[in-house]
Each structure stands twice: as structure tokens, then as C-alpha cells.
Design a protein around this motif. Sequence first.
Motif, PDB file in Angstrom:
ATOM      1  N   SER A   1       0.847  -1.202   0.000  1.00 51.74           N
ATOM      2  CA  SER A   1       0.000   0.000   0.000  1.00 51.74           C
ATOM      3  C   SER A   1       0.876   1.243   0.000  1.00 51.74           C
ATOM      4  CB  SER A   1      -0.887   0.008   1.241  1.00 51.74           C
ATOM      5  OG  SER A   1      -0.085   0.136   2.415  1.00 51.74           O
ATOM      6  N   ALA A   2       0.258   2.373  -0.250  1.00 53.53           N
ATOM      7  CA  ALA A   2       1.003   3.633  -0.205  1.00 53.53           C
ATOM      8  C   ALA A   2       1.588   3.870   1.179  1.00 53.53           C
ATOM      9  CB  ALA A   2       0.100   4.791  -0.620  1.00 53.53           C
ATOM     10  N   ALA A   3       0.832   3.514   2.224  1.00 53.76           N
ATOM     11  CA  ALA A   3       1.316   3.720   3.591  1.00 53.76           C
ATOM     12  C   ALA A   3       2.541   2.860   3.876  1.00 53.76           C
ATOM     13  CB  ALA A   3       0.204   3.404   4.585  1.00 53.76           C
ATOM     14  N   ASP A   4       2.496   1.592   3.463  1.00 50.56           N
ATOM     15  CA  ASP A   4       3.642   0.719   3.697  1.00 50.56           C
ATOM     16  C   ASP A   4       4.840   1.122   2.847  1.00 50.56           C
ATOM     17  OD1 ASP A   4       2.243  -0.759   5.531  1.00 50.56           O
ATOM     18  OD2 ASP A   4       2.530  -2.683   4.532  1.00 50.56           O
ATOM     19  N   MET A   5       4.586   1.472   1.590  1.00 51.27           N
ATOM     20  CA  MET A   5       5.692   1.884   0.724  1.00 51.27           C
ATOM     21  C   MET A   5       6.335   3.170   1.233  1.00 51.27           C
ATOM     22  SD  MET A   5       6.250  -0.375  -1.573  1.00 51.27           S
ATOM     23  CE  MET A   5       7.321   0.568  -2.669  1.00 51.27           C
ATOM     24  N   ALA A   6       5.542   4.019   1.871  1.00 50.34           N
ATOM     25  CA  ALA A   6       6.107   5.228   2.470  1.00 50.34           C
ATOM     26  C   ALA A   6       7.109   4.863   3.560  1.00 50.34           C
ATOM     27  CB  ALA A   6       5.002   6.102   3.040  1.00 50.34           C
ATOM     28  N   ARG A   7       6.782   3.851   4.367  1.00 53.25           N
ATOM     29  CA  ARG A   7       7.707   3.415   5.410  1.00 53.25           C
ATOM     30  C   ARG A   7       8.997   2.851   4.793  1.00 53.25           C
ATOM     31  NH1 ARG A   7       5.574   3.481  10.475  1.00 53.25           N
ATOM     32  NH2 ARG A   7       7.187   2.070  11.256  1.00 53.25           N
ATOM     33  N   TYR A   8       8.849   2.172   3.681  1.00 56.40           N
ATOM     34  CA  TYR A   8      10.027   1.649   2.987  1.00 56.40           C
ATOM     35  C   TYR A   8      10.917   2.801   2.502  1.00 56.40           C
ATOM     36  CZ  TYR A   8      12.783  -0.564  -0.711  1.00 56.40           C
ATOM     37  OH  TYR A   8      13.803  -0.982  -1.517  1.00 56.40           O
ATOM     38  N   VAL A   9      10.310   3.823   1.908  1.00 55.75           N
ATOM     39  CA  VAL A   9      11.091   4.967   1.422  1.00 55.75           C
ATOM     40  C   VAL A   9      11.711   5.726   2.596  1.00 55.75           C
ATOM     41  CG1 VAL A   9      11.000   7.119   0.108  1.00 55.75           C
ATOM     42  CG2 VAL A   9       9.704   5.133  -0.679  1.00 55.75           C
ATOM     43  N   GLN A  10      10.993   5.814   3.701  1.00 61.49           N
ATOM     44  CA  GLN A  10      11.562   6.451   4.882  1.00 61.49           C
ATOM     45  C   GLN A  10      12.832   5.726   5.342  1.00 61.49           C
ATOM     46  OE1 GLN A  10       7.665   6.435   7.041  1.00 61.49           O
ATOM     47  NE2 GLN A  10       8.307   8.457   7.763  1.00 61.49           N
ATOM     48  N   LEU A  11      12.819   4.391   5.278  1.00 63.09           N
ATOM     49  CA  LEU A  11      14.003   3.628   5.651  1.00 63.09           C
ATOM     50  C   LEU A  11      15.167   3.958   4.728  1.00 63.09           C
ATOM     51  CD1 LEU A  11      14.540   0.980   7.662  1.00 63.09           C
ATOM     52  CD2 LEU A  11      14.863  -0.098   5.436  1.00 63.09           C
ATOM     53  N   GLU A  12      14.878   4.111   3.434  1.00 69.96           N
ATOM     54  CA  GLU A  12      15.928   4.482   2.486  1.00 69.96           C
ATOM     55  C   GLU A  12      16.491   5.861   2.822  1.00 69.96           C
ATOM     56  OE1 GLU A  12      17.337   2.699   0.232  1.00 69.96           O
ATOM     57  OE2 GLU A  12      15.987   1.031  -0.112  1.00 69.96           O
ATOM     58  N   LEU A  13      15.619   6.802   3.150  1.00 72.42           N
ATOM     59  CA  LEU A  13      16.068   8.165   3.436  1.00 72.42           C
ATOM     60  C   LEU A  13      16.837   8.248   4.752  1.00 72.42           C
ATOM     61  CD1 LEU A  13      12.875  10.139   2.326  1.00 72.42           C
ATOM     62  CD2 LEU A  13      15.117  10.206   1.213  1.00 72.42           C
ATOM     63  N   SER A  14      16.438   7.427   5.731  1.00 73.81           N
ATOM     64  CA  SER A  14      17.088   7.470   7.043  1.00 73.81           C
ATOM     65  C   SER A  14      18.307   6.570   7.117  1.00 73.81           C
ATOM     66  CB  SER A  14      16.093   7.059   8.129  1.00 73.81           C
ATOM     67  OG  SER A  14      15.754   5.685   7.983  1.00 73.81           O
ATOM     68  N   LYS A  15      18.602   5.870   6.028  1.00 76.24           N
ATOM     69  CA  LYS A  15      19.754   4.974   5.927  1.00 76.24           C
ATOM     70  C   LYS A  15      19.668   3.825   6.928  1.00 76.24           C
ATOM     71  CE  LYS A  15      22.680   8.718   4.209  1.00 76.24           C
ATOM     72  NZ  LYS A  15      23.885   9.545   4.418  1.00 76.24           N
ATOM     73  N   GLY A  16      18.458   3.261   7.040  1.00 73.06           N
ATOM     74  CA  GLY A  16      18.315   2.029   7.805  1.00 73.06           C
ATOM     75  C   GLY A  16      17.465   2.091   9.044  1.00 73.06           C
ATOM     76  N   LEU A  17      16.893   3.261   9.350  1.00 72.97           N
ATOM     77  CA  LEU A  17      16.075   3.415  10.554  1.00 72.97           C
ATOM     78  C   LEU A  17      14.596   3.497  10.201  1.00 72.97           C
ATOM     79  CD1 LEU A  17      18.152   6.151  12.447  1.00 72.97           C
ATOM     80  CD2 LEU A  17      18.139   3.690  12.903  1.00 72.97           C
ATOM     81  N   THR A  18      13.744   2.922  11.045  1.00 73.27           N
ATOM     82  CA  THR A  18      12.306   3.105  10.898  1.00 73.27           C
ATOM     83  C   THR A  18      11.946   4.512  11.359  1.00 73.27           C
ATOM     84  OG1 THR A  18      11.744   2.386  13.138  1.00 73.27           O
ATOM     85  CG2 THR A  18      11.967   0.663  11.443  1.00 73.27           C
ATOM     86  N   PRO A  19      10.723   4.979  11.055  1.00 73.32           N
ATOM     87  CA  PRO A  19      10.320   6.313  11.539  1.00 73.32           C
ATOM     88  C   PRO A  19      10.370   6.434  13.057  1.00 73.32           C
ATOM     89  CG  PRO A  19       8.826   5.541   9.834  1.00 73.32           C
ATOM     90  CD  PRO A  19       9.720   4.390  10.165  1.00 73.32           C
ATOM     91  N   GLU A  20      10.277   5.295  13.754  1.00 74.30           N
ATOM     92  CA  GLU A  20      10.339   5.315  15.221  1.00 74.30           C
ATOM     93  C   GLU A  20      11.769   5.262  15.746  1.00 74.30           C
ATOM     94  OE1 GLU A  20       6.664   4.267  13.556  1.00 74.30           O
ATOM     95  OE2 GLU A  20       8.484   3.025  13.441  1.00 74.30           O
ATOM     96  N   GLY A  21      12.740   5.203  14.835  1.00 74.15           N
ATOM     97  CA  GLY A  21      14.137   5.218  15.245  1.00 74.15           C
ATOM     98  C   GLY A  21      14.761   3.854  15.458  1.00 74.15           C
ATOM     99  N   LYS A  22      14.066   2.777  15.093  1.00 75.92           N
ATOM    100  CA  LYS A  22      14.610   1.429  15.247  1.00 75.92           C
ATOM    101  C   LYS A  22      15.462   1.080  14.031  1.00 75.92           C
ATOM    102  CE  LYS A  22      13.214  -3.430  15.543  1.00 75.92           C
ATOM    103  NZ  LYS A  22      12.063  -4.376  15.557  1.00 75.92           N
ATOM    104  N   ARG A  23      16.671   0.564  14.290  1.00 72.68           N
ATOM    105  CA  ARG A  23      17.540   0.200  13.179  1.00 72.68           C
ATOM    106  C   ARG A  23      17.188  -1.190  12.678  1.00 72.68           C
ATOM    107  NH1 ARG A  23      21.262   2.023  10.239  1.00 72.68           N
ATOM    108  NH2 ARG A  23      21.559   3.914  11.507  1.00 72.68           N
ATOM    109  N   VAL A  24      16.880  -1.272  11.371  1.00 73.27           N
ATOM    110  CA  VAL A  24      16.550  -2.535  10.720  1.00 73.27           C
ATOM    111  C   VAL A  24      17.775  -3.115  10.034  1.00 73.27           C
ATOM    112  CG1 VAL A  24      15.143  -3.620   8.915  1.00 73.27           C
ATOM    113  CG2 VAL A  24      14.137  -1.886  10.403  1.00 73.27           C
TER     114      VAL A  24
END
Length: 652
Positions: A421-444
Motif C-alpha cells: 500500500s502507499a502507507a507501507d511503501m512510504a515506510r520503505y522509502v523512509q528507511l531508504e532516506l534514514s539509511k536504515g532506521l524506521t520512523p520510530e528510530g529502530k535500526r533494521v
Amino acid sequence: MKLMLALALMSLPLPAMAQSSAPADTPGRTPAGVQFVQPKDWTMQANGAVTSFVSPEADLRIAVVDVGGAADAREAAAKAWSLYRPARAPNVRLVTAAPATDGWSERASIAYETSPAERAVRSALALKQGQAWTVMLVDGAEATYNKRSAATSVIQGSLLPAGFARETFAGKVAHRLTPERIQALRDFVAQSARTLEVPGVGIALIDQGKVVWEGGVGVRALGSAEPVDAHTKFMIASNTKGMATLLLSVLADEGKLKWDQRVIDLYPSFRLGNEETTQSVLVRHLVCACTGLPRKDYAFILADQGAPASDTFRQLAQTQPTSKFGELFQYNNLMASAAGYLGGALSYPKMEIGAAFDRAMQEKIFDPMGMRDTTFDFGKGMSGDWAKPHGYDVDGRMTVMSNSFNYTVYPYRPAGGAFSSAADMARYVQLELSKGLTPEGKRVVSERNLLKRREPGVQVARDSWYGMGLFNRVAWGVPVVTHGGTLQGFHSNWYALPDQGIGAVILTNADSGASMLEPFLRRLMEVVYDGKPEAVDEVNAAASRLKAQARARRARLTVPGDPAVLAALAGSYRSPEVGSITISDRDGGKWIKAGSVEGPVATRKNADGSVSIVSIAPGAIGVEALVGANADKARTLTIRDSQHEYVYTEVR
């Protein structure tokens, strides 16, 4: 005889002229001053107004011709052919206009008739500035044209009028995505969807690491009032590749693989059709599109359904490289599929590789990233809030389609089988922009192994390279990380502007949605940098082009098919390489079933007098089989892509 003549003409040497080869992409100019780039390893031949580029195989030529004055694009192209090779006058099939851009006041593409047996490509791009025309001609082997797509894109993308410089946003400060700018992007998507007849679009916009808007426009299906929202599921096709490569990054963090480790040392049963290439393939090569293996999608589209995940490795063992290792960009879905299944096998070695991959993606990627809508399960994907696929019927009308064709990708799902979904894909793009972190700050994933995927590899086009499951490009001077996805009735893309902290997602549920993706990026740049307004014109031109193509395609077909041709078909055919074709009577006409291709058939008489049967099911329009017979007088059907041929013989 016609084929022999065509090949003979293709092989005739051009008149004596100045020649030079290029060890690297090399800028140059035509006698009229038009700018171009000569691709690496191609030979340039200059002969008056004609500047030709010859592929290393010598069976493909791209000519840039200074034409001068002409009444219109069609006349300009005719003059270009007469200057390039007077002995050949190809027949025009279709002329379509493109919007004025890059300093050209007019642009038009011309498609020409070719016969199936020629396996040739001929086209023209006519460009006007002032009163003068410049025409780019493409002439030669279809297989080489597809294999050398990066080089052909380099030439076309470099053509600029004398003294013209493209708009660039390099060094400029990006505007933040304020409510007004967000609304401008939403309005563009809504208008584009209407223009292109796309029923529904999912969108997400990100700025400075935060989602500033997510939602949708339109409906999930024609005839339904259910709206697209942020959690509406679409099939995201090849956008899955970057996620599967992310799994490899996580496994690299865990010490279960190294990017430069040989695949056969991790998965001993891995084989390619060429033993030398097999021994050379490292983990990173599975997702680099650089091993020389060609695209081979028909091998699984036409295959009898129900294949296991292990079929990826069976097919790879039968696939030969068609270019040197590391030489060219050749997009191979089976290699990306193998990468994902390798990740599954390393994660859960005692499980069947398909189940192991699904579990690994869920536990190591989707769950940690909070991607709750994303799944490989078709039952879950096609339930609740999901968008149905749409495509044009044979008469050019947009219609809702069954999603059955897209089951084709399930056995090879690491390459393109996810719903999201757009919401999930947004989280994926956020991980790309943050270089590995979720929006909540967890490193994946570690920054090092996430960024490893972005290292530029083989060239795709001018200012564009493939990394590992990701495209890296410089768009109007701005670095962009991106990938797209294409399945029947679903077209999508995501974009990350790492230096600006900006990201975007666009998911569409119609085949015409493909024509919205590049203009969407252009509109994003226009909004962020106050760029020249070009995106709307691109969409309008695309809509006109799609309609013209549909009319031209329909005009060449006999619907219902020629009774004599259809009556002479066998009921069953078999290819030892891919599977079966059945021809049956249904709803008063003939139907074809070839793997995932199923629907009524029309007939078409080709330029060389041969006849093809053509699938006219929505979404599968244009899948064609050449009618013939073999030396034993057994009836045959032949289906071809650019670099492969599948011959089916009647079952007696």
C-alpha cells in the motif's frame, strides 16, 4: 526471400566515410551543431548530414540525420531515410506526437512495419527547432537493440539543439512540501488519472523523514464506489526487488553472507547455462542486472502453471548469457528471484525455499519495518481493501481485469510478487532516506549494507545506473534513488531524493498508469524547485499516444479471426522448453491458453505474408504466435521475445 533480402540490405556497407570508435561515452556534434553522445564501444561513421553509430555486433545502426526543412515530422523522417540509405523505404505504421521539451519545438515518433521473421527494429524520432529538423533513425536487429538498450538511451537522451543546455536544479535549495505544494501534487495526480483513465492511484509524500501526506484518488475498481486510500493494496511488481535485496543486507549484517562471496559456495545447486558465468557469480551479481543473462519473462509467463519456487533455479540452469559478464545492463527477473530465495535458504535452511523466503521477509523486513499491509499471499492481497487491475480491451476501452495472469509471478515472487500500500511503501522509502532506521528510530539494517545496494553498477541510460535492486539516476541535476514495478494492470514507482530528504510513492491500478510515473517525478521536481511546467503536457501527449496505438493495433487485426486460419489450427501444441498451448472453441470463437495467457484470439496478416494469431484478452493484447509448419509438416506456433524463440509443435 523477403527475409534474405532484408538481411542482405542490413549487411550492405555504407559509403566510405570517417569512422571512429569510443573507449568511453563521448560528446559530439552533427554538422548542423546538434549535440549527441557517442556510446562506449560503438563506432561512429560520419557521412555528410548523416552521423551513424554502429553497435559492436555491427547489426544495429542508429543514425542522427540533419534534414533541414520539411513540412512535418513524417516528411522529415522520409528525407532522413533517403539520406541514410536510399535503397530502403520502410512503410510507416504510426506517427505520434510528443510534447515540446529540451529545446525542441516539435517532437514525433514514427513506427515502421517489420515482419516477424526479420526480428528487426525500425523507428524514427523527428525533432524540430526553428525551421530545421533532426531525425534519429533506429535500424537493425531487435535482439541487439534490446541488449544494447542502455547505449540507445544514451544517444536518444543526449540529443539537444545547438547551444541548448537542459534545465538543472543542481545546487538549488529545495522547497519544503508545504500544504500548497502538496495540493499541487495531489491535483496533478488526480488530473493525470482522469486523462489516462486510471481508476485509482495510491500516493505518499515524505519530507524531512516524515510522511506529510498519504492517501489516494479514484476508486479501487471501475463500477465501484470504494475509494483508494493509504492502505489500499496494489501489486507492486518489481518494487519487490529492492525489498528482497534489503533481506540480503540484513543477512550481511548477521554474517550469513558476504556481497563478494560466490553463490555456489552458499547454495551449491546454483547453476547457469554457462559454467564460466556460474563460477563467477557473487552474491551481489544476483541483483546487479550485469551478468549478461537476458530478460526471459516469457519462460515463466508461458509455462504451465503450478511451478514450485525451485523452478527459478531450473530455468537459470538453461539460460545462456548473451553479453559479457559485467558488460551491459540486462534486466533478468530469474536472477533477482534467485537472490531472494538464497536469502530464504540462508535464513531457514530446513524449509522449502519459497516458504523460507516468505518467512524471512515477514520476520526480518516487513514486521520490523511496520509494513502491515504488505504480503506475498494472494488470498490476503486480494481481500478487503485492494485495487483491482485494469487494462484496455481490443477496442481501446478501459476495463477491469481478472488478476489471474499475475499469478504468473508467484513462483518467482522475490522478483515482483508482493502486494503493498502507499502507507507501507512510504515506510520503505523512509528507511531508504534514514539509511536504515524506521520512523520510530529502530535500526533494521546497517547504513553500510543499506547503501551498498546503491553503488552505481552498469549504465542504464545517460545519467542512470543500476545498483543492486535499485536504480540510481541524476534527474535534472538531482540524485534520485528509485525503482518501478510492472504487472498486468499494475504500474508503480517510488522515488527518494537523499540529499533533500524528500520521497514519494505512486501506485496505479491500470496499464495506462505507466504513462504517469515519469511525469509524476517531473512534477515533483517542478513543485520542489519551481521548474518549468512540462509534466502536464507529457501526460496529455501520452494519453493521445495510447489511444493512437490502440487504434493502430486494432486496425491491423481481424476480429473475429480469419475463419480459414482458425479452422486450420491444431487443438493442442507442446514446447519441450516451456509447456503447452491449447486452442479451444468458446463463446462462439477460438480461445488460446498458453501458461498465464488466456483469452480470445484474432488473426493478423504480417508484412511478409505470414499469419499470426494474437491474444486479444484485456492486458494480454498483442501476445502473438506465428502460424507455421515444420519439416515433418506438423503444424507449429512460434512465440518470440527479443532474444528467444519458443516453438510449439502440434500434439498428434
